[in-house]
Each structure stands twice: as structure tokens, then as C-alpha cells.
Enzyme design. Structure first.
Site, PDB file in Angstrom:
ATOM      1  CE1 TYR A  31      -3.900   3.150   1.108  1.00 19.41           C
ATOM      2  CE2 TYR A  31      -4.206   0.856   0.494  1.00 19.41           C
ATOM      3  CZ  TYR A  31      -3.404   1.871   0.972  1.00 19.41           C
ATOM      4  OH  TYR A  31      -2.102   1.592   1.338  1.00 19.41           O
ATOM      5  CE  LYS A  74      -4.675   0.340   4.056  1.00 21.93           C
ATOM      6  NZ  LYS A  74      -3.239   0.242   3.859  1.00 21.93           N
ATOM      7  CG  LEU A  82      -2.041   2.000   8.457  1.00 25.05           C
ATOM      8  CD1 LEU A  82      -2.947   3.195   8.191  1.00 25.05           C
ATOM      9  CD2 LEU A  82      -2.106   1.028   7.294  1.00 25.05           C
TER      10      LEU A  82
HETATM   11  N1  PDD Z   1      -0.771  -1.919   3.309  1.00 22.83           N
HETATM   12  N2  PDD Z   1       1.796   0.105   7.156  1.00 22.83           N
HETATM   13  C1  PDD Z   1       1.540   0.584   5.929  1.00 22.83           C
HETATM   14  C2  PDD Z   1       2.204   1.848   5.486  1.00 22.83           C
HETATM   15  C3  PDD Z   1       0.647  -0.104   5.074  1.00 22.83           C
HETATM   16  O1  PDD Z   1       0.378   0.382   3.859  1.00 22.83           O
HETATM   17  C4  PDD Z   1       0.062  -1.316   5.518  1.00 22.83           C
HETATM   18  C5  PDD Z   1      -0.892  -2.093   4.674  1.00 22.83           C
HETATM   19  C6  PDD Z   1       0.375  -1.773   6.814  1.00 22.83           C
HETATM   20  C7  PDD Z   1      -0.225  -3.027   7.377  1.00 22.83           C
HETATM   21  O2  PDD Z   1      -1.600  -2.839   7.609  1.00 22.83           O
HETATM   22  P1  PDD Z   1      -2.633  -4.052   7.546  1.00 22.83           P
HETATM   23  O3  PDD Z   1      -2.147  -5.079   8.488  1.00 22.83           O
HETATM   24  O4  PDD Z   1      -3.914  -3.418   7.972  1.00 22.83           O
HETATM   25  O5  PDD Z   1      -2.674  -4.527   6.122  1.00 22.83           O
HETATM   26  C8  PDD Z   1       1.240  -1.033   7.602  1.00 22.83           C
HETATM   27  C9  PDD Z   1      -1.706  -2.540   2.402  1.00 22.83           C
HETATM   28  C10 PDD Z   1      -1.728  -4.033   2.500  1.00 22.83           C
HETATM   29  C11 PDD Z   1      -1.438  -2.023   1.009  1.00 22.83           C
HETATM   30  O6  PDD Z   1      -1.233  -0.830   0.878  1.00 22.83           O
HETATM   31  O7  PDD Z   1      -1.439  -2.810   0.056  1.00 22.83           O
END
Ligand code: PDD
Length: 281
Positions: free
Chosen positions: A33, A147, A203
């Protein structure tokens, strides 16, 4: 509630949007996702999101070809139909439908799910806030660079944060900070800005990647290195980054105040620079 979702190849009334009970996304979390921020009708860091999506799909051998133009059209249409001026686009691709068996067949047709949610963001200005957090054990698998929707350990930790009136749980593995349940974590000590290296333990956040570019314009020294629980508590400033929270200051960790419970100057400056970059590209 949004009005429309996009499932496989058509826009559909949100309430009627359904997936098959043998979709592998449902049965095995066999699915990837992305969450993309929409700020003033602009898609933030779309290219980085699509690049990471491609990586996740490739690592899991899910055969979905990304067509940027098509996806962009779907996103823009949904934003319009759902009136999502500010919010997030949620995109999920599952491996597809198959009788229940752990092993997957080669030529499954992936399921594509896209919809939007309205949201107001925590942006620097009068309403900019810092948040309370807790620390929690990192219970996750060893490929956090992909992800996937395999998020139960994140959910357990996030829910513990909720029970303690905290916004986020900071995950700890062998005495070191990995990241948040849905965010990357950064600490500032003097002129050093420290964050976990982008390897398979975290991530590689899109917001993180964008911020790295911004940091080059400052005098801060970037250190991509693991840091300890102790360094976290002793930091001058701490903040988190994600597509849903942008740059959000952390003012408390397990009831210990950071920077006397006030938003730090460096965090504020970075948040201003990041928002500026989002608005002006
Ligand atoms: N989550 N680490 C994890 C485990 C995450 O799930 C996310 C993002 C991030 C930050 O990634 P980014 O800057 O690309 O959003 C780091 C999203 C927002 C979610 O699961 O809702």
C-alpha cells in the site's frame, strides 16, 4: 465518508465497494500500500511514492505494472469526486484472488483499491502542535522496507499509545530506536540531526527522503545511524515524519518532557521549510 472509491478498473460508490473473500490481501496480508498526502489539491511527493510502490511490488513478485499517467488520473478524479482538497489518498494492491493456499499461483490478477479521506494537517502556524508519545517493543518482521499491510505489531503498539493518550509509539529493538508505528523518528543533539539508516529495519519514508533534500540547505549535520533509547530521551529536540503527519514535533516520551515540553526552533524551521517545499514544489 468519501463518495467514491476506485476498485480494479472502475469508480464505484464507496458504500458498495467490496472485495472477494478469497482475496489474498484479506487472508494473508499479501498486499502492499501507499498513503499519499493531498495538500491544497496537490499530490505531495507522488514520484517517490510510486517508486517505493514499485519496489514493494517487485520485492513480493506481485505482477502489477505501474502506469503513472493512469494512476494520476484515478487520483485526480477521486480528489475531485470526493472533494478531497486536503487529505490522503489510500492505495492498496493485493496479489489477487485464489483458493486459500499459502503458495501463490503465478498469473493472478492483482486487486487495485484506491480511495481518499479528508484530513487537516499539522502545519507550522498558529495551530502547529507537538505530540505525546510512548516507547514500545518492536515486534515486527525483518522486511520493514516493504510497505505491506502486514501491520499487526504496529497496530498493537499504536493502540497502546492510544490507551496512554499518546499520538504515536516509538518502536525499540535491542535498546535502539527503529521508527514509529507509522512514522520515521528523528532526534536533534546540538547541530546533529540523527535518524535510523534506510535499511530493512525501517520503512524508507517518502517524507524522510524529501526532508533529506531540505537538510542539505541547512547547516545541520545529518547522521543516518541507529540511536539508543537513552539518546532519544536526552535529545534536544525530537520529531516524527510521515505523509499523514508531515513534520510533527514530539514533546513528551513516556511522560518525560523533551525541550521542556516546547516545540524546538530547529524542528519548527524544518517544518516551515518542508511545508514551503510542498506548496511551491
Ligand atoms: N505510514 N514508517 C512506517 C512504519 C510507516 O507506516 C510510515 C508511513 C512511515 C513514514 O513514511 P512516509 O513518509 O512515506 O509516509 C514510516 C503511513 C502514513 C500509514 O501507514 O498510514
Amino acid at each position: 465518508m468519501p463518495n467514491f472509491a476506485f476498485i480494479n478498473n472502475k469508480f464505484i460508490n464507496f458504500k458498495s465497494a467490496k472485495i472477494h473473500i478469497e482475496d489474498r490481501g484479506l487472508q494473508f496480508a499479501d498486499s502492499v500500500y501507499e498513503v499519499i498526502a493531498v495538500l491544497d489539491n496537490n499530490l505531495i511527493d507522488l514520484d517517490f511514492h510510486l517508486k517505493r510502490l514499485k519496489y514493494s511490488l517487485r520485492e513480493l513478485e506481485i505482477k502489477f505494472t505501474i502506469n503513472k499517467k493512469n494512476l494520476n488520473n484515478i487520483f485526480l478524479n477521486l480528489i475531485k469526486k470526493n472533494k478531497t482538497r486536503n487529505g490522503i489518498i489510500y492505495l492498496q494492491i493485493t496479489r489477487g484472488i485464489q483458493f486459500r493456499e499459502h503458495k501463490y499461483q503465478k498469473n493472478l490478477i492483482p486487486t487495485l483499491i484506491v480511495y481518499t479521506r479528508n484530513k487537516s494537517f499539522n502545519l507550522p502556524g498558529k495551530k502547529f502542535v507537538g505530540v505525546n508519545t510512548i516507547t514500545y517493543q518492536d515486534l515486527r518482521w525483518k522486511r520493514r522496507d516493504i510497505k505491506t499491510v502486514n501491520l499487526l505489531p504496529n497496530i498493537i503498539a499504536a493502540n497502546m499509545a492510544k490507551k496512554k493518550n499518546a499520538y504515536e509509539a516509538i518502536l525499540i529493538q535491542n535498546g535502539k530506536v527503529t521508527e514509529g508505528t507509522s512514522s520515521n523518528i528523528w532526534i536533534i543533539k546540538r547541530n546533529n540531526l540523527i535518524t535510523h539508516p534506510a535499511n530493512s529495519d525501517i520503512l524508507k519514508g517518502v517524507t524522510r527522503t524529501s526532508l533529506l533534500k531540505i537538510i542539505k540547505k541547512t547547516k545541520l549535520k545529518l547522521i543516518e545511524k541507529q540511536f539508543t533509547h537513552k539518546q532519544l530521551f536526552n535529545a534536544d529536540e525530537v520529531f516524527l515524519t510521515s505523509s499523514g503527519s508531515f513534520i510533527t514535533p514530539i514533546l513528551k516520551i513516556d511522560n518525560k518532557k523533551i525541550n521542556n515540553g516546547k516545540i524546538g526552533n530547529i524542528t519548527l524551521k524544518l517544518a516551515e521549510m518542508y511545508t514551503e517545499a510542498c506548496i511551491n514544489g
